[in-house]
Motif scaffolding. Structure first.
Motif, mmCIF file in Angstrom:
data_model
loop_
_atom_site.group_PDB
_atom_site.id
_atom_site.type_symbol
_atom_site.label_atom_id
_atom_site.label_comp_id
_atom_site.label_asym_id
_atom_site.label_seq_id
_atom_site.Cartn_x
_atom_site.Cartn_y
_atom_site.Cartn_z
ATOM 1 N N VAL A 125 3.189 10.596 -9.272
ATOM 2 C CA VAL A 125 2.419 10.928 -10.473
ATOM 3 C C VAL A 125 1.704 12.256 -10.293
ATOM 4 C CG1 VAL A 125 0.481 10.240 -11.895
ATOM 5 C CG2 VAL A 125 2.156 8.546 -11.205
ATOM 6 N N VAL A 126 1.031 12.431 -9.134
ATOM 7 C CA VAL A 126 0.274 13.662 -8.891
ATOM 8 C C VAL A 126 1.213 14.853 -8.847
ATOM 9 C CG1 VAL A 126 -1.117 14.883 -7.175
ATOM 10 C CG2 VAL A 126 -1.609 12.496 -7.716
ATOM 11 N N TYR A 127 2.376 14.653 -8.196
ATOM 12 C CA TYR A 127 3.329 15.743 -8.040
ATOM 13 C C TYR A 127 3.860 16.194 -9.390
ATOM 14 C CZ TYR A 127 7.543 18.203 -6.563
ATOM 15 O OH TYR A 127 8.504 19.127 -6.393
ATOM 16 N N SER A 128 4.169 15.213 -10.251
ATOM 17 C CA SER A 128 4.803 15.593 -11.510
ATOM 18 C C SER A 128 3.787 15.943 -12.587
ATOM 19 C CB SER A 128 5.695 14.455 -12.004
ATOM 20 O OG SER A 128 4.922 13.284 -12.104
ATOM 21 N N TYR A 129 2.517 15.636 -12.339
ATOM 22 C CA TYR A 129 1.514 15.904 -13.370
ATOM 23 C C TYR A 129 1.299 17.403 -13.499
ATOM 24 C CZ TYR A 129 -2.707 15.530 -16.117
ATOM 25 O OH TYR A 129 -3.624 15.638 -17.114
ATOM 26 N N GLY A 130 1.195 17.892 -14.685
ATOM 27 C CA GLY A 130 0.943 19.301 -14.886
ATOM 28 C C GLY A 130 2.195 20.136 -14.976
ATOM 29 N N ARG A 131 3.342 19.552 -14.636
ATOM 30 C CA ARG A 131 4.585 20.291 -14.802
ATOM 31 C C ARG A 131 5.062 20.204 -16.237
ATOM 32 N NH1 ARG A 131 8.179 20.850 -10.180
ATOM 33 N NH2 ARG A 131 6.799 21.054 -8.396
ATOM 34 N N GLU A 132 5.840 21.178 -16.602
ATOM 35 C CA GLU A 132 6.444 21.124 -17.922
ATOM 36 C C GLU A 132 7.423 19.963 -17.964
ATOM 37 O OE1 GLU A 132 6.178 23.356 -20.725
ATOM 38 O OE2 GLU A 132 4.304 23.659 -19.637
ATOM 39 N N PRO A 133 7.398 19.131 -18.988
ATOM 40 C CA PRO A 133 8.429 18.098 -19.065
ATOM 41 C C PRO A 133 9.783 18.749 -19.284
ATOM 42 C CG PRO A 133 7.097 18.128 -21.044
ATOM 43 C CD PRO A 133 6.459 19.088 -20.089
ATOM 44 N N SER A 134 10.752 18.289 -18.492
ATOM 45 C CA SER A 134 12.078 18.885 -18.613
ATOM 46 C C SER A 134 12.607 18.622 -20.019
ATOM 47 C CB SER A 134 13.015 18.276 -17.581
ATOM 48 O OG SER A 134 13.057 16.884 -17.753
ATOM 49 N N ALA B 153 0.493 10.978 -18.746
ATOM 50 C CA ALA B 153 0.144 10.764 -17.345
ATOM 51 C C ALA B 153 -0.772 9.556 -17.190
ATOM 52 C CB ALA B 153 -0.539 12.006 -16.787
ATOM 53 N N HIS B 154 -1.683 9.362 -18.155
ATOM 54 C CA HIS B 154 -2.560 8.197 -18.085
ATOM 55 C C HIS B 154 -1.742 6.915 -18.076
ATOM 56 C CE1 HIS B 154 -5.535 11.168 -19.349
ATOM 57 N NE2 HIS B 154 -6.467 10.317 -18.945
ATOM 58 N N TYR B 155 -0.774 6.862 -18.983
ATOM 59 C CA TYR B 155 0.048 5.652 -19.063
ATOM 60 C C TYR B 155 0.861 5.479 -17.791
ATOM 61 C CZ TYR B 155 -1.143 5.232 -23.964
ATOM 62 O OH TYR B 155 -1.830 5.066 -25.130
ATOM 63 N N THR B 156 1.339 6.610 -17.224
ATOM 64 C CA THR B 156 2.123 6.518 -15.995
ATOM 65 C C THR B 156 1.283 5.953 -14.863
ATOM 66 O OG1 THR B 156 3.082 8.550 -16.788
ATOM 67 C CG2 THR B 156 3.757 7.810 -14.620
ATOM 68 N N ILE B 157 0.003 6.396 -14.788
ATOM 69 C CA ILE B 157 -0.869 5.888 -13.719
ATOM 70 C C ILE B 157 -1.109 4.398 -13.914
ATOM 71 C CG2 ILE B 157 -3.198 6.019 -12.773
ATOM 72 C CD1 ILE B 157 -3.088 9.039 -13.539
ATOM 73 N N LEU B 158 -1.373 3.999 -15.164
ATOM 74 C CA LEU B 158 -1.569 2.566 -15.433
ATOM 75 C C LEU B 158 -0.342 1.780 -15.006
ATOM 76 C CD1 LEU B 158 -2.951 0.138 -16.803
ATOM 77 C CD2 LEU B 158 -1.869 0.847 -18.924
ATOM 78 N N GLY C 174 0.833 -1.202 0.000
ATOM 79 C CA GLY C 174 0.000 0.000 0.000
ATOM 80 C C GLY C 174 0.861 1.244 0.000
ATOM 81 N N ALA C 175 1.942 1.197 0.802
ATOM 82 C CA ALA C 175 2.837 2.352 0.865
ATOM 83 C C ALA C 175 3.470 2.627 -0.496
ATOM 84 C CB ALA C 175 3.916 2.103 1.918
ATOM 85 N N VAL C 176 3.862 1.538 -1.203
ATOM 86 C CA VAL C 176 4.437 1.722 -2.536
ATOM 87 C C VAL C 176 3.424 2.372 -3.470
ATOM 88 C CG1 VAL C 176 5.306 0.511 -4.560
ATOM 89 C CG2 VAL C 176 6.019 -0.209 -2.301
ATOM 90 N N LEU C 177 2.168 1.903 -3.396
ATOM 91 C CA LEU C 177 1.109 2.470 -4.241
ATOM 92 C C LEU C 177 0.949 3.960 -3.961
ATOM 93 C CD1 LEU C 177 -1.107 1.949 -6.282
ATOM 94 C CD2 LEU C 177 -2.634 1.387 -4.408
ATOM 95 N N VAL C 178 0.899 4.321 -2.654
ATOM 96 C CA VAL C 178 0.728 5.727 -2.278
ATOM 97 C C VAL C 178 1.895 6.547 -2.808
ATOM 98 C CG1 VAL C 178 0.692 7.299 -0.311
ATOM 99 C CG2 VAL C 178 -0.694 5.227 -0.277
ATOM 100 N N GLU C 179 3.107 5.989 -2.660
ATOM 101 C CA GLU C 179 4.282 6.737 -3.095
ATOM 102 C C GLU C 179 4.248 6.973 -4.602
ATOM 103 O OE1 GLU C 179 7.854 4.897 -1.886
ATOM 104 O OE2 GLU C 179 9.127 6.315 -2.972
ATOM 105 N N LEU C 180 3.905 5.919 -5.353
ATOM 106 C CA LEU C 180 3.829 6.068 -6.805
ATOM 107 C C LEU C 180 2.765 7.086 -7.180
ATOM 108 C CD1 LEU C 180 4.157 2.378 -7.972
ATOM 109 C CD2 LEU C 180 5.787 4.213 -8.326
ATOM 110 N N ALA C 181 1.601 7.008 -6.502
ATOM 111 C CA ALA C 181 0.523 7.953 -6.783
ATOM 112 C C ALA C 181 0.990 9.369 -6.508
ATOM 113 C CB ALA C 181 -0.706 7.607 -5.939
#
Lengths: 171, 332, 102
Positions: free
Chosen positions: A110-119, C7-12, A100-107
């Protein structure tokens, strides 16, 4: 629209079959679900325009590696289910919590990096002298990545020799 | 909408029906060919010279009782025939029956690899059928089958690498067009590869002399001993569809597909009056006959001989063929 | 929702990876654990291919080729060890694999 339809269908299949792989009590059923899962992943590669990888995924994973698993499952003729034996010191609950902790960390990542400009460190690949997915991939593998490619082939050779020695009866 | 959905679907429907009908007539042809090889008449009762046997046989199979053994693994027992038939049919997707877009479902740039990978899935049907039956002969047969199919798959794949080296493309249409451009069928410049692929094809389709997975005299029928009725006929369909598709691919790779003989000789241009797909069908028919002829002629190999041929003969020759092809390709 | 981004693929990929982690940590049958590892490798591959698509750079796909090669080697050696172990102790339960020699 078409991509969305393909993505959601395949995602549901991939995740559902993945859950089936780790929850099914019979090992043979697990292997079958694993094959179907790999086929769905191959279809996802086609959606991502990596048709060479899709075919390799089927050829190597579904046609090779999983057949090996199936073969081993049939050789290992179990008299009792492994899950029946429980080590009292085993902490399955902790394992669940940790996953569960791994899932939370991955989530969180994803949430943290989503919406940022790709480097913009990684530029698009330079123009290739060849056209097409396989040709370009082959070009990269035989020029820039030649040494890793050869190392991978040596690794496979070592694994093959090792597996044969391990599988011999007189160890 | 019309181009992306309706026309491909129509092609698929036509193709699938053509395959299924040709399989029923192929069974009849096989019985007749083997009968003639053994100085018998073969089926004669239904219709003139037994031609209608091809229609009666499927009806009989459909009407038969479908039995599932009590101790069988129900899910896998039902899944196995499907898993062996579907790859055989899917492989037809990349087989072009002519150079025009009308004659193929898809011409993808990984066509030949797609064919190899899809046919490699077919082994699951056999392994799972043997396992799910919960019976000793099918299990023995399926263990044999998995070892045999994997060994020969490696040999065939390695052999086809040299064909890919010669043509420079993986697309099936592209390979035939390369033969037109080179002016020669690849069977003439890759004779070793052709022989290896033919031997591998016999083993991959479980035909005599490599029919160990279904050796009646040793295993009471092999991996499909416990199957009956329609499920049994699905295995049959899969085997014959596999033979057709492998004959078609061999014709495309080594015998110029829809090209006439000697495509570079102008004097034979009058042969172009025969459309390409008839050339291809004729070549496929020849290969089908060759398969039946071999079945009527050769005895079965022993299991250790089979493995020795695969690993110690075919694979080294295939590797040497790749090296020689590469050297020639660099020099020429 | 209808536009599929990386992002969709990353979540999957993250979800599939977590399924693999759960399989490794909770199941005791070592064959299932191997299969869960394969699931994790596939999750990583999906991620690499998705980013190769986003950046229009084929290096991600090159890495997937290597990952598949390593997975094949891992499966061969891992299953070889498993068979050697099974021959001696007649079990595939990972809790009983607690001795370094026998």
């Amino acid at each position: 629209m078409a991509e969305a339809l393909a993505f959601y269908t395949l995602s549901i299949l991939i995740l559902g079959l993945g859950v089936a792989v780790i929850t099914t009590p019979k090992t043979v059923h697990s292997v079958v679900f694993l094959v179907l899962n790999f086929l769905c992943v191959a279809a996802l590669y086609v959606v991502l325009q990596a048709e060479f990888l899709a075919v390799i995924q089927i050829l190597v994973y579904a046609g090779g590696i999983v057949v090996l698993y199936l073969f081993v499952v049939m050789l290992v003729n179990l008299k009792r289910q492994p899950e029946e034996h429980q080590d009292p010191r085993r902490l399955a609950k902790v394992g669940l919590v940790l996953s569960g902790a791994v899932l939370v960390e991955l989530a969180a990542i994803v949430v943290y990096s989503y919406g940022r400009e790709p480097s913009s460190v990684s530029a698009p690949s330079p123009a290739f002298p060849v056209q097409g997915n396989i040709e370009e991939l082959g070009w990269l593998l035989y020029t820039d990545y030649l040494i890793p490619f050869e190392v991978a082939s040596v690794l496979l050779l070592v694994a093959m020799v090792g597996a044969i020695i391990l599988a011999r009866r007189e160890l | 909408m019309l181009d992306t959905l309706v026309i491909p679907l129509l092609k698929i429907v036509v193709l699938l029906n053509a395959i299924l009908i040709s399989v029923t007539f192929m069974v009849l042809m096989e019985r007749k060919v083997i009968a003639w090889a053994q100085s018998r008449l073969g089926p004669m009762r239904v219709g003139p010279y037994g031609v209608l046997q091809a229609i009666v046989d499927p009806i009989k199979l459909i009407l038969k009782e479908d039995i599932t053994p009590v101790k069988a693994d129900k899910m896998l027992f039902s899944l196995a025939p499907i898993l062996s038939l579907v790859p055989a049919l899917v492989a037809f997707a990349v087989v072009p029956f002519g150079g025009d877009e009308l004659f193929y479902v898809a011409d993808i740039n990984v066509g030949l690899l797609f064919f190899l990978s899809v046919t490699s899935i077919g082994v699951y049907g056999i392994i799972l059928a043997g396992w799910a039956s919960n019976s000793k002969y099918p299990l023995l047969a399926s263990l044999r089958a998995s070892a045999q199919l994997i060994s020969y798959e490696i040999a065939v794949t390695m052999t086809l690498v040299s064909v890919i080296l010669t043509s420079g493309t993986l697309s099936m249409v592209g390979i035939v067009e390369a033969q037109l451009a080179d002016g020669v069928w690849y069977g003439f410049i890759q004779p070793v590869a052709f022989v290896l692929v033919m031997i591998g094809a016999l083993a991959e389709t479980n035909r005599v002399p490599f029919d160990l997975p279904e050796a009646e005299t040793e295993l009471t029928g092999g991996f499909h001993t416990e199957y009956s009725g329609m499920r049994f006929s699905l295995f049959f369909l899969a085997e014959y569809a596999n033979i057709i598709v492998i004959s078609a691919v061999t014709a495309l790779l080594f015998f110029g597909g829809w090209l006439r003989p000697f495509p570079n000789v102008e004097a034979l241009a009058f042969l172009d009056i025969i459309p390409g797909w008839i050339w291809l069908f004729g070549k496929i028919f020849l290969f089908l006959y060759l398969f039946m002829w071999i079945r009527a002629t050769l005895p079965r190999y022993r299991y250790d001989q089979l493995m020795r041929i695969g690993w110690k003969l075919l694979i080294p020759i295939a590797l040497a063929n790749i090296v020689v092809t590469g050297i020639v390709k660099v020099l020429v | 929702m209808l536009e599929i981004t990386t992002a969709h693929y990353t979540i999957l990929s993250a979800a599939l990876f977590s399924i693999g982690v759960i399989g490794v940590l909770v199941r005791r049958n070592i064959i299932i654990i191997f299969m869960a590892i394969e699931l994790m490798l596939n999750a990583v591959n999906i991620n690499l291919v998705a980013h190769a698509e986003q950046l229009q750079n084929l290096i991600g796909q090159v890495f997937v080729v290597f990952v598949i090669a390593v997975a094949a080697a891992e499966a061969a050696v891992g299953l070889g060890i498993l068979l050697a172990f099974y021959r001696n102790k007649e079990t595939v339960n990972i809790d009983e694999m607690n001795v370094m020699r026998w």
